[in-house]
Design a protein around this motif. Structure first.
Motif, short mmCIF file in Angstrom:
data_model
loop_
_atom_site.label_atom_id
_atom_site.label_comp_id
_atom_site.label_asym_id
_atom_site.label_seq_id
_atom_site.Cartn_x
_atom_site.Cartn_y
_atom_site.Cartn_z
N LYS A 165 -6.28 0.71 9.42
CA LYS A 165 -7.18 0.55 8.27
C LYS A 165 -6.78 -0.66 7.43
O LYS A 165 -7.31 -0.85 6.33
CB LYS A 165 -7.14 1.81 7.40
CG LYS A 165 -7.67 3.05 8.12
CD LYS A 165 -7.64 4.27 7.21
CE LYS A 165 -8.23 5.48 7.91
NZ LYS A 165 -7.85 6.73 7.23
N HIS B 120 0.83 -1.20 0.00
CA HIS B 120 0.00 0.00 0.00
C HIS B 120 0.87 1.26 0.00
O HIS B 120 1.95 1.27 0.58
CB HIS B 120 -0.91 -0.02 1.23
CG HIS B 120 -2.04 0.95 1.16
ND1 HIS B 120 -1.90 2.27 1.53
CD2 HIS B 120 -3.32 0.79 0.75
CE1 HIS B 120 -3.07 2.88 1.36
NE2 HIS B 120 -3.94 2.00 0.88
N GLN C 299 -4.20 -1.22 5.62
CA GLN C 299 -3.72 -0.84 4.29
C GLN C 299 -2.42 -1.59 4.00
O GLN C 299 -1.33 -1.02 4.04
CB GLN C 299 -3.50 0.68 4.24
CG GLN C 299 -4.81 1.45 4.37
CD GLN C 299 -4.60 2.95 4.47
OE1 GLN C 299 -3.53 3.43 4.85
NE2 GLN C 299 -5.62 3.72 4.12
N ASP D 87 -1.52 2.39 6.69
CA ASP D 87 -2.09 2.58 8.03
C ASP D 87 -2.54 1.22 8.58
O ASP D 87 -3.46 0.60 8.05
CB ASP D 87 -3.29 3.53 7.94
CG ASP D 87 -3.93 3.82 9.30
OD1 ASP D 87 -3.65 3.08 10.27
OD2 ASP D 87 -4.71 4.78 9.38
N ASP E 197 -5.97 -1.94 -1.02
CA ASP E 197 -6.64 -2.13 0.28
C ASP E 197 -7.32 -0.83 0.73
O ASP E 197 -6.80 0.24 0.52
CB ASP E 197 -5.63 -2.53 1.35
CG ASP E 197 -5.26 -4.00 1.25
OD1 ASP E 197 -5.92 -4.73 0.49
OD2 ASP E 197 -4.30 -4.41 1.94
N TYR F 188 0.34 4.08 1.53
CA TYR F 188 0.38 4.79 2.82
C TYR F 188 0.67 3.85 4.00
O TYR F 188 1.56 4.10 4.79
CB TYR F 188 -0.92 5.57 3.03
CG TYR F 188 -0.94 6.38 4.31
CD1 TYR F 188 -0.07 7.44 4.51
CD2 TYR F 188 -1.84 6.06 5.34
CE1 TYR F 188 -0.08 8.17 5.69
CE2 TYR F 188 -1.86 6.80 6.51
CZ TYR F 188 -0.98 7.84 6.69
OH TYR F 188 -1.00 8.56 7.86
#
Ligand SMILES: Nc1nc2c(c(=O)[nH]1)N[C@H]1C(S)=C(S)[C@@H](COP(=O)(O)O)O[C@H]1N2
Ligand SMILES: [Mo]
Length: 198
Positions: free
Chosen positions: A191, A184, A193, A188, A198, A186
């Protein structure tokens, strides 16, 4: 059995600290995409370059003279382990960023060995990220990124570049090593991710 009971009890008590899909471990696994580089301290520096008026570098000695902090955080790896209460020591990234006037919104961390990872500058400032050189009261093991690594505990651990040598500040986002291979952008953990999409 007391140890097992204590461990289970502790997991239950701390479940609010464990992001979805993660399990708690007491191990500290080593996850490296290549061999461990060994850079002598007198050849080490930390540089902020890219979208800045003038690149700024700190030698190891200059880095050691910066204000330090020791702090305890939980670490979440995309391979699903979470380790609670890890004690690190190092220098807040705010200390470095405050010394380099720049408007750039993105950073690409770069490391000895060629690893890169991209992180918004907003996630590196505001006392959310550090350059750490000690774990658990001892110099950071080379396998874990010594002499110094980035630590961004609120994102998955691949964002915490080992053997860090600097940040390239950028006006546009540039995916790093794992981000180009499907992780991903980012990352997180709350979340989940983990991967692209995702
Ligand atoms: N330079 C560099 N940093 C890196 C990596 C790497 O391969 N090279 N792996 C990342 C990944 S995928 C993880 S999960 C963590 C692992 O850190 P550890 O080996 O200290 O557990 O470092 C991150 N930082
Ligand atoms: Mo990872």
């Amino acid at each position: 059995m007391a140890v097992t009971r204590g461990f289970v009890g502790r997991r239950t008590a701390d479940s609010s600290r464990v992001p979805p899909g993660q399990y708690v471990t007491r191990e500290f696994p080593v996850l490296s995409a290549g061999p461990t580089p060994y850079t002598p301290l007198d050849a080490w520096d930390f540089t902020i370059r890219g979208a800045v008026d003038k690149p700024v570098s700190w030698s190891w000695t200059e880095f050691q003279a910066l204000p330090r902090e020791t702090f305890t955080v939980d670490i979440h790896c995309v391979t699903k382990w979470t380790r609670l209460d890890m004690v690190w020591s190092g220098v807040s990234l705010d200390t470095f960023l405050d010394a380099v006037p720049a408007q750039a919104a993105y950073a690409l961390a770069f490391s000895d060995g060629g690893y890169t990872t991209n992180i918004p500058v907003a996630d590196l400032s505001g006392r959310k990220a550090w350059i750490v050189d000690e774990y658990d009261g001892r110099p950071l093991d080379p396998e874990h990124g010594g002499p110094a690594r980035l630590l961004v505990p609120h994102l998955y651990f691949w964002k915490s570049a080992k053997w860090i040598r600097g940040l390239e500040l950028r006006t546009t986002d540039q995916p790093g090593f794992w981000e180009m291979f499907g992780y991903h952008n980012y990352g997180d953990p709350w979340k989940e991710q983990r991967y692209y999409g995702d």
